[in-house]
Design a protein around this motif. Structure first.
Motif, PDB file in Angstrom:
ATOM      1  N   ALA A  23       0.792  -1.224   0.000  1.00 24.64           N
ATOM      2  CA  ALA A  23       0.000   0.000   0.000  1.00 24.64           C
ATOM      3  C   ALA A  23       0.826   1.277   0.000  1.00 24.64           C
ATOM      4  O   ALA A  23       0.284   2.366  -0.126  1.00 24.64           O
ATOM      5  CB  ALA A  23      -0.928   0.007   1.225  1.00 24.64           C
ATOM      6  N   LEU A  24       2.130   1.181   0.146  1.00 23.18           N
ATOM      7  CA  LEU A  24       2.949   2.387   0.248  1.00 23.18           C
ATOM      8  C   LEU A  24       4.247   2.201  -0.528  1.00 23.18           C
ATOM      9  O   LEU A  24       4.971   1.237  -0.330  1.00 23.18           O
ATOM     10  CB  LEU A  24       3.265   2.671   1.721  1.00 23.18           C
ATOM     11  CG  LEU A  24       4.102   3.907   2.026  1.00 23.18           C
ATOM     12  CD1 LEU A  24       3.401   5.174   1.560  1.00 23.18           C
ATOM     13  CD2 LEU A  24       4.396   3.986   3.507  1.00 23.18           C
ATOM     14  N   ALA A  25       4.514   3.143  -1.431  1.00 21.15           N
ATOM     15  CA  ALA A  25       5.765   3.155  -2.176  1.00 21.15           C
ATOM     16  C   ALA A  25       6.418   4.514  -1.967  1.00 21.15           C
ATOM     17  O   ALA A  25       5.774   5.550  -2.128  1.00 21.15           O
ATOM     18  CB  ALA A  25       5.513   2.902  -3.659  1.00 21.15           C
ATOM     19  N   LEU A  26       7.682   4.505  -1.566  1.00 18.86           N
ATOM     20  CA  LEU A  26       8.407   5.742  -1.311  1.00 18.86           C
ATOM     21  C   LEU A  26       9.493   5.916  -2.366  1.00 18.86           C
ATOM     22  O   LEU A  26      10.344   5.038  -2.543  1.00 18.86           O
ATOM     23  CB  LEU A  26       9.036   5.711   0.082  1.00 18.86           C
ATOM     24  CG  LEU A  26       8.070   5.546   1.250  1.00 18.86           C
ATOM     25  CD1 LEU A  26       8.833   5.365   2.551  1.00 18.86           C
ATOM     26  CD2 LEU A  26       7.123   6.736   1.339  1.00 18.86           C
ATOM     27  N   LEU A  27       9.461   7.030  -3.064  1.00 19.34           N
ATOM     28  CA  LEU A  27      10.464   7.352  -4.065  1.00 19.34           C
ATOM     29  C   LEU A  27      11.751   7.772  -3.374  1.00 19.34           C
ATOM     30  O   LEU A  27      11.730   8.604  -2.470  1.00 19.34           O
ATOM     31  CB  LEU A  27       9.955   8.494  -4.957  1.00 19.34           C
ATOM     32  CG  LEU A  27      10.910   8.991  -6.041  1.00 19.34           C
ATOM     33  CD1 LEU A  27      11.136   7.897  -7.086  1.00 19.34           C
ATOM     34  CD2 LEU A  27      10.330  10.244  -6.701  1.00 19.34           C
ATOM     35  N   VAL A  28      12.854   7.168  -3.765  1.00 15.12           N
ATOM     36  CA  VAL A  28      14.167   7.570  -3.262  1.00 15.12           C
ATOM     37  C   VAL A  28      14.921   8.229  -4.414  1.00 15.12           C
ATOM     38  O   VAL A  28      14.569   8.051  -5.577  1.00 15.12           O
ATOM     39  CB  VAL A  28      14.946   6.390  -2.647  1.00 15.12           C
ATOM     40  CG1 VAL A  28      14.210   5.819  -1.448  1.00 15.12           C
ATOM     41  CG2 VAL A  28      15.203   5.295  -3.656  1.00 15.12           C
ATOM     42  N   PRO A  29      15.954   9.030  -4.112  1.00 14.40           N
ATOM     43  CA  PRO A  29      16.583   9.855  -5.137  1.00 14.40           C
ATOM     44  C   PRO A  29      17.220   9.122  -6.321  1.00 14.40           C
ATOM     45  O   PRO A  29      17.276   9.657  -7.413  1.00 14.40           O
ATOM     46  CB  PRO A  29      17.660  10.632  -4.366  1.00 14.40           C
ATOM     47  CG  PRO A  29      17.219  10.604  -2.950  1.00 14.40           C
ATOM     48  CD  PRO A  29      16.473   9.326  -2.778  1.00 14.40           C
ATOM     49  N   SER A  30      17.726   7.906  -6.112  1.00 14.75           N
ATOM     50  CA  SER A  30      18.444   7.242  -7.201  1.00 14.75           C
ATOM     51  C   SER A  30      18.367   5.726  -7.047  1.00 14.75           C
ATOM     52  O   SER A  30      18.048   5.208  -5.982  1.00 14.75           O
ATOM     53  CB  SER A  30      19.913   7.675  -7.207  1.00 14.75           C
ATOM     54  OG  SER A  30      20.564   7.162  -6.055  1.00 14.75           O
ATOM     55  N   GLY A  47       2.028  -5.298   8.976  1.00 16.76           N
ATOM     56  CA  GLY A  47       2.159  -6.207   7.846  1.00 16.76           C
ATOM     57  C   GLY A  47       1.949  -5.541   6.499  1.00 16.76           C
ATOM     58  O   GLY A  47       1.896  -6.219   5.473  1.00 16.76           O
ATOM     59  N   ILE A  48       1.821  -4.224   6.474  1.00 20.54           N
ATOM     60  CA  ILE A  48       1.634  -3.498   5.223  1.00 20.54           C
ATOM     61  C   ILE A  48       2.991  -3.368   4.530  1.00 20.54           C
ATOM     62  O   ILE A  48       3.960  -2.924   5.135  1.00 20.54           O
ATOM     63  CB  ILE A  48       0.997  -2.119   5.474  1.00 20.54           C
ATOM     64  CG1 ILE A  48      -0.393  -2.320   6.098  1.00 20.54           C
ATOM     65  CG2 ILE A  48       0.926  -1.305   4.186  1.00 20.54           C
ATOM     66  CD1 ILE A  48      -1.027  -1.049   6.607  1.00 20.54           C
ATOM     67  N   GLU A  49       3.042  -3.790   3.275  1.00 18.44           N
ATOM     68  CA  GLU A  49       4.309  -3.755   2.540  1.00 18.44           C
ATOM     69  C   GLU A  49       4.654  -2.340   2.109  1.00 18.44           C
ATOM     70  O   GLU A  49       3.807  -1.595   1.613  1.00 18.44           O
ATOM     71  CB  GLU A  49       4.262  -4.654   1.307  1.00 18.44           C
ATOM     72  CG  GLU A  49       5.597  -4.691   0.585  1.00 18.44           C
ATOM     73  CD  GLU A  49       5.639  -5.646  -0.594  1.00 18.44           C
ATOM     74  OE1 GLU A  49       6.608  -5.557  -1.363  1.00 18.44           O
ATOM     75  OE2 GLU A  49       4.719  -6.474  -0.740  1.00 18.44           O
ATOM     76  N   ILE A  50       5.905  -1.991   2.296  1.00 20.45           N
ATOM     77  CA  ILE A  50       6.435  -0.703   1.873  1.00 20.45           C
ATOM     78  C   ILE A  50       7.492  -0.977   0.820  1.00 20.45           C
ATOM     79  O   ILE A  50       8.358  -1.827   1.011  1.00 20.45           O
ATOM     80  CB  ILE A  50       7.061   0.047   3.076  1.00 20.45           C
ATOM     81  CG1 ILE A  50       5.984   0.300   4.101  1.00 20.45           C
ATOM     82  CG2 ILE A  50       7.732   1.330   2.616  1.00 20.45           C
ATOM     83  CD1 ILE A  50       6.515   0.550   5.457  1.00 20.45           C
ATOM     84  N   ARG A  51       7.373  -0.275  -0.289  1.00 24.13           N
ATOM     85  CA  ARG A  51       8.365  -0.410  -1.351  1.00 24.13           C
ATOM     86  C   ARG A  51       9.160   0.873  -1.454  1.00 24.13           C
ATOM     87  O   ARG A  51       8.612   1.963  -1.353  1.00 24.13           O
ATOM     88  CB  ARG A  51       7.676  -0.705  -2.684  1.00 24.13           C
ATOM     89  CG  ARG A  51       7.001  -2.068  -2.649  1.00 24.13           C
ATOM     90  CD  ARG A  51       6.360  -2.436  -3.944  1.00 24.13           C
ATOM     91  NE  ARG A  51       5.861  -3.801  -3.833  1.00 24.13           N
ATOM     92  CZ  ARG A  51       5.691  -4.609  -4.855  1.00 24.13           C
ATOM     93  NH1 ARG A  51       5.976  -4.177  -6.076  1.00 24.13           N
ATOM     94  NH2 ARG A  51       5.249  -5.816  -4.662  1.00 24.13           N
ATOM     95  N   LEU A  52      10.451   0.733  -1.655  1.00 21.22           N
ATOM     96  CA  LEU A  52      11.340   1.865  -1.881  1.00 21.22           C
ATOM     97  C   LEU A  52      11.790   1.759  -3.328  1.00 21.22           C
ATOM     98  O   LEU A  52      12.285   0.706  -3.752  1.00 21.22           O
ATOM     99  CB  LEU A  52      12.534   1.809  -0.941  1.00 21.22           C
ATOM    100  CG  LEU A  52      12.203   1.739   0.547  1.00 21.22           C
ATOM    101  CD1 LEU A  52      13.462   1.515   1.375  1.00 21.22           C
ATOM    102  CD2 LEU A  52      11.500   2.998   0.995  1.00 21.22           C
ATOM    103  N   TYR A  53      11.591   2.825  -4.105  1.00 20.83           N
ATOM    104  CA  TYR A  53      11.878   2.711  -5.529  1.00 20.83           C
ATOM    105  C   TYR A  53      12.557   3.950  -6.091  1.00 20.83           C
ATOM    106  O   TYR A  53      12.493   5.035  -5.533  1.00 20.83           O
ATOM    107  CB  TYR A  53      10.595   2.429  -6.311  1.00 20.83           C
ATOM    108  CG  TYR A  53       9.688   3.629  -6.455  1.00 20.83           C
ATOM    109  CD1 TYR A  53       9.706   4.383  -7.627  1.00 20.83           C
ATOM    110  CD2 TYR A  53       8.835   4.017  -5.432  1.00 20.83           C
ATOM    111  CE1 TYR A  53       8.889   5.495  -7.770  1.00 20.83           C
ATOM    112  CE2 TYR A  53       8.015   5.118  -5.567  1.00 20.83           C
ATOM    113  CZ  TYR A  53       8.044   5.849  -6.735  1.00 20.83           C
ATOM    114  OH  TYR A  53       7.237   6.949  -6.870  1.00 20.83           O
ATOM    115  N   ALA A  54      13.215   3.754  -7.232  1.00 24.72           N
ATOM    116  CA  ALA A  54      13.799   4.839  -8.030  1.00 24.72           C
ATOM    117  C   ALA A  54      13.662   4.427  -9.490  1.00 24.72           C
ATOM    118  O   ALA A  54      13.884   3.275  -9.847  1.00 24.72           O
ATOM    119  CB  ALA A  54      15.254   5.052  -7.674  1.00 24.72           C
ATOM    120  N   ASN A  55      13.259   5.360 -10.306  1.00 25.29           N
ATOM    121  CA  ASN A  55      13.099   5.065 -11.750  1.00 25.29           C
ATOM    122  C   ASN A  55      14.418   5.146 -12.477  1.00 25.29           C
ATOM    123  O   ASN A  55      15.385   5.653 -12.042  1.00 25.29           O
ATOM    124  CB  ASN A  55      12.107   6.048 -12.377  1.00 25.29           C
ATOM    125  CG  ASN A  55      10.701   5.762 -11.892  1.00 25.29           C
ATOM    126  OD1 ASN A  55      10.330   4.616 -11.714  1.00 25.29           O
ATOM    127  ND2 ASN A  55       9.924   6.796 -11.692  1.00 25.29           N
TER     128      ASN A  55
END
Length: 156
Positions: free
Chosen positions: A102-109, A148-156
């Motif tokens: 339910a949550l994705a956090l954009l990281v800088p790179s 138990g909520i999945e958190i994703r950390l992502y960068a394009n």
């Protein structure tokens, strides 16, 4: 009165967010939404436990506490370079979202995604590793908060 969380607008409580102050909510507000939940993180089974996890694991700081009848029922969290995040006491919703990303956090790179993976590994925090994202970026998957909520950390 509501605190508006859309597009960084906090309504009349903006200065309280910036100063990290507590907001007392009157009896007429109990059970009503006191802020618009951020996309993907509408509830927490135990606000104190979730707050501690987000601080310890992801480095968030408390920006504001939402107090109802003398009890902290929600918190707004902030982290430099990241959107603010709000946690609101809502055990049923948190349980319903358990296991969902339910949550994705954009990281800088993309390199930062790998840095997060290494830091989580060093801290012994379980996760599912780094995968290739839909747009060819990197995504750290399988990190779960206390509900138990999945958190994703992502960068394009």
């Amino acid at each position: 009165m509501e605190v508006h969380r859309l597009h960084g607008h906090f309504g009349p409580f903006r200065d309280l967010f910036e100063r990290g102050r507590r907001v007392a909510v009157g009896d007429e507000q109990v059970g009503r939404r006191v802020h618009d939940p951020p996309p993907g993180r509408p509830g927490a089974g135990d606000v104190a436990r979730s707050r501690a996890w987000y601080q310890r694991v992801l480095g968030f700081e408390v920006a504001i506490e939402f107090v109802e009848d003398g009890e902290v029922r929600g918190v707004a969290l902030r982290r430099e370079g990241c959107s603010q995040l709000a946690l609101r006491h809502d055990p049923a919703r948190a349980q319903a979202l358990s296991g969902f990303d339910a949550l994705a956090l954009l990281v800088p790179s993309r390199a930062e995604v790998e840095t997060w993976k290494a830091a989580l590994d060093e801290a012994g925090e379980p996760h599912g590793g780094v995968v290739t994202g839909h747009q060819g970026g990197k995504v750290l998957v399988g990190l779960h908060d206390p509900d138990g909520i999945e958190i994703r950390l992502y960068a394009n």
